[in-house]
Design a protein around this motif. Structure first.
Motif, PDB file in Angstrom:
ATOM      1  N   ASP A  73       0.905  -1.177   0.001  1.00 19.39           N
ATOM      2  CA  ASP A  73       0.087   0.169  -0.102  1.00 19.39           C
ATOM      3  C   ASP A  73       0.877   1.371   0.074  1.00 19.39           C
ATOM      4  O   ASP A  73       1.755   1.236   0.641  1.00 19.39           O
ATOM      5  CB  ASP A  73      -1.048   0.135   1.268  1.00 19.39           C
ATOM      6  CG  ASP A  73      -1.916   1.024   1.447  1.00 19.39           C
ATOM      7  OD1 ASP A  73      -1.463   2.313   1.552  1.00 19.39           O
ATOM      8  OD2 ASP A  73      -3.049   0.868   0.671  1.00 19.39           O
ATOM      9  N   ALA A  74       0.561   2.226  -0.870  1.00 23.46           N
ATOM     10  CA  ALA A  74       1.300   3.092  -1.021  1.00 23.46           C
ATOM     11  C   ALA A  74       1.405   4.411   0.131  1.00 23.46           C
ATOM     12  O   ALA A  74       2.315   4.986   0.400  1.00 23.46           O
ATOM     13  CB  ALA A  74       1.035   4.065  -2.238  1.00 23.46           C
ATOM     14  N   PRO A  97      -8.329  -3.322  -5.559  1.00 20.18           N
ATOM     15  CA  PRO A  97      -8.343  -1.711  -5.710  1.00 20.18           C
ATOM     16  C   PRO A  97      -7.459  -1.192  -4.826  1.00 20.18           C
ATOM     17  O   PRO A  97      -7.274  -1.613  -3.610  1.00 20.18           O
ATOM     18  CB  PRO A  97      -9.679  -1.362  -5.483  1.00 20.18           C
ATOM     19  CG  PRO A  97     -10.510  -2.316  -4.913  1.00 20.18           C
ATOM     20  CD  PRO A  97      -9.506  -3.585  -5.250  1.00 20.18           C
ATOM     21  N   GLY A  98      -6.591  -0.066  -5.317  1.00 23.28           N
ATOM     22  CA  GLY A  98      -6.032   0.718  -4.562  1.00 23.28           C
ATOM     23  C   GLY A  98      -4.541   1.205  -5.240  1.00 23.28           C
ATOM     24  O   GLY A  98      -4.618   1.237  -6.461  1.00 23.28           O
ATOM     25  N   GLU A 133      -1.781   2.926  -9.617  1.00 24.83           N
ATOM     26  CA  GLU A 133      -3.166   2.742  -9.145  1.00 24.83           C
ATOM     27  C   GLU A 133      -4.352   1.842  -9.922  1.00 24.83           C
ATOM     28  O   GLU A 133      -4.096   2.206 -11.048  1.00 24.83           O
ATOM     29  CB  GLU A 133      -3.899   4.341  -9.039  1.00 24.83           C
ATOM     30  CG  GLU A 133      -5.153   4.528  -8.569  1.00 24.83           C
ATOM     31  CD  GLU A 133      -5.902   5.816  -8.445  1.00 24.83           C
ATOM     32  OE1 GLU A 133      -6.806   6.234  -7.595  1.00 24.83           O
ATOM     33  OE2 GLU A 133      -5.002   6.418  -9.190  1.00 24.83           O
ATOM     34  N   PHE A 134      -5.063   1.273  -9.315  1.00 26.15           N
ATOM     35  CA  PHE A 134      -5.805   0.458  -9.849  1.00 26.15           C
ATOM     36  C   PHE A 134      -7.390   0.737  -9.344  1.00 26.15           C
ATOM     37  O   PHE A 134      -7.539   0.718  -8.115  1.00 26.15           O
ATOM     38  CB  PHE A 134      -5.780  -1.101  -9.135  1.00 26.15           C
ATOM     39  CG  PHE A 134      -4.396  -1.711  -9.737  1.00 26.15           C
ATOM     40  CD1 PHE A 134      -4.137  -2.328 -10.963  1.00 26.15           C
ATOM     41  CD2 PHE A 134      -3.171  -1.426  -8.972  1.00 26.15           C
ATOM     42  CE1 PHE A 134      -2.862  -2.685 -11.631  1.00 26.15           C
ATOM     43  CE2 PHE A 134      -1.932  -1.649  -9.297  1.00 26.15           C
ATOM     44  CZ  PHE A 134      -1.895  -2.400 -10.729  1.00 26.15           C
ATOM     45  N   LYS A 142     -12.525  -1.222 -15.785  1.00 28.42           N
ATOM     46  CA  LYS A 142     -11.420  -1.403 -14.721  1.00 28.42           C
ATOM     47  C   LYS A 142     -10.117  -1.056 -15.257  1.00 28.42           C
ATOM     48  O   LYS A 142      -9.676  -1.599 -16.086  1.00 28.42           O
ATOM     49  CB  LYS A 142     -11.563  -2.904 -14.389  1.00 28.42           C
ATOM     50  CG  LYS A 142     -13.029  -3.383 -13.622  1.00 28.42           C
ATOM     51  CD  LYS A 142     -13.154  -4.805 -13.611  1.00 28.42           C
ATOM     52  CE  LYS A 142     -14.774  -5.194 -13.060  1.00 28.42           C
ATOM     53  NZ  LYS A 142     -14.835  -6.581 -12.907  1.00 28.42           N
ATOM     54  N   ALA A 143      -9.572  -0.038 -14.679  1.00 28.73           N
ATOM     55  CA  ALA A 143      -8.047   0.307 -15.133  1.00 28.73           C
ATOM     56  C   ALA A 143      -7.076  -0.417 -14.311  1.00 28.73           C
ATOM     57  O   ALA A 143      -6.972  -0.313 -13.021  1.00 28.73           O
ATOM     58  CB  ALA A 143      -8.005   1.765 -14.849  1.00 28.73           C
ATOM     59  N   GLY A 144      -6.247  -1.075 -15.175  1.00 25.20           N
ATOM     60  CA  GLY A 144      -5.083  -1.801 -14.808  1.00 25.20           C
ATOM     61  C   GLY A 144      -3.733  -1.265 -15.498  1.00 25.20           C
ATOM     62  O   GLY A 144      -3.754  -0.068 -16.045  1.00 25.20           O
ATOM     63  N   HIS A 145      -2.697  -2.180 -15.316  1.00 31.15           N
ATOM     64  CA  HIS A 145      -1.508  -1.639 -16.016  1.00 31.15           C
ATOM     65  C   HIS A 145      -0.686  -2.703 -16.736  1.00 31.15           C
ATOM     66  O   HIS A 145      -0.926  -4.169 -16.042  1.00 31.15           O
ATOM     67  CB  HIS A 145      -0.606  -1.059 -14.961  1.00 31.15           C
ATOM     68  CG  HIS A 145      -1.174   0.254 -14.054  1.00 31.15           C
ATOM     69  ND1 HIS A 145      -1.108   1.296 -14.710  1.00 31.15           N
ATOM     70  CD2 HIS A 145      -1.957   0.333 -13.235  1.00 31.15           C
ATOM     71  CE1 HIS A 145      -1.664   2.338 -14.070  1.00 31.15           C
ATOM     72  NE2 HIS A 145      -2.170   1.441 -12.879  1.00 31.15           N
TER      73      HIS A 145
END
Length: 263
Positions: A73-74, A97-98, A133-134, A142-145
């Motif tokens: 966790d950031a 998410p997070g 960030e997700f 749903k935004a991911g990387h």
């Protein structure tokens, strides 16, 4: 006699020495050799957030070593998720998410989560310089990387390139398909004969001039002028042919949601 006494007293000591030497040779073989832990299967190892993992994370790694990935966790630094990656193989995992900091440890021989791939230079560490960030973007996106690890030169340090990756949810309504109306139901009856014969018969009924007896061939013939098929069926109103009737409304039964990668 003295010589015999010397041999009898020294022989038991020699036997003990030989027995101790034999035990010393067998003792290392009896002690089991310490083996390295078996590497875990590629994929998710644990998720300590308690949240559902629904956001995509894809990682491309160079071959020649395996990788241990952790997400922290950031804000709090708490460990959130861990995964094991086989170097050079396709890897994708869903994360909760997070906002997370990604850390990688790489090496050739896995020795457990405490020792990783071994002390010192046996374990190479790399931390992604930016926080990822997700989260949900827009309507159901749903935004991911997608993270790509690479080395500028053989034996050099790791570097990373990050690109966005999204999962889009598409909802569709599933309704009952309209059933085709059979040709027999479009018109419940049709008139037979010609217009003149039907007109004469109609005037006879209206003027109450009498008619043939029910069930006779003449009566059946007269009925056939108005109704084809079974002549004994009673006449029906012409408004039941269904030409002006509206089709029944289609009621939707359910809907479905599909997820697909859209960027």
């Amino acid at each position: 006699m003295a010589r015999r006494h010397f041999i009898s007293t020294r022989w038991p000591g020699l036997r003990q020495v030989l027995l101790l030497a034999l035990l010393a040779c067998l003792l290392p073989a009896a002690v089991p050799a310490q083996t390295s832990p078996v590497p875990p299967r590629a994929g998710l190892m644990w998720n300590r957030t308690g949240l559902p993992a629904v956001f995509p994370l894809q990682v491309k790694t160079p071959a020649g070593a395996d990788y241990y990935l952790t997400l922290s966790d950031a804000e709090t630094g708490a460990a959130a998720l861990a995964a094991y990656i086989e170097g050079g193989a396709f890897f994708k995992v869903l994360v909760p998410p997070g906002r997370y900091v990604l850390r990688f440890a790489s090496g050739e021989r896995w020795q457990g989560e405490d020792r990783l791939f071994g002390p010192g230079a046996q374990t190479q560490r790399f931390e992604l310089p930016r926080v990822l960030e997700f989260a949900i973007r827009g309507a159901g996106i749903k935004a991911g990387h997608a993270v790509t690890l690479f080395r500028q030169q053989p034996g050099g340090g790791l570097e990373a390139a990050v690109a966005a990756q999204h999962i889009c949810q598409i909802a569709s309504v599933e309704g009952a398909e309209p059933q085709p109306v059979p040709a027999s139901a479009r018109r419940l009856f049709r008139l037979g004969g010609d217009a003149r014969s039907r007109g004469i018969l109609h005037l006879q009924w209206r003027l109450q001039l009498g008619g043939p007896q029910a069930g006779t061939p003449l009566e059946q013939w007269q009925r056939s002028l108005f109704l084809l098929g079974n002549p004994l069926l009673p006449p029906r109103a012409s408004g039941l042919d269904g030409r002006d009737r509206r089709p029944p409304p289609v009621r939707f039964r359910s809907y479905s949601v599909r997820s697909l990668f859209c960027g």
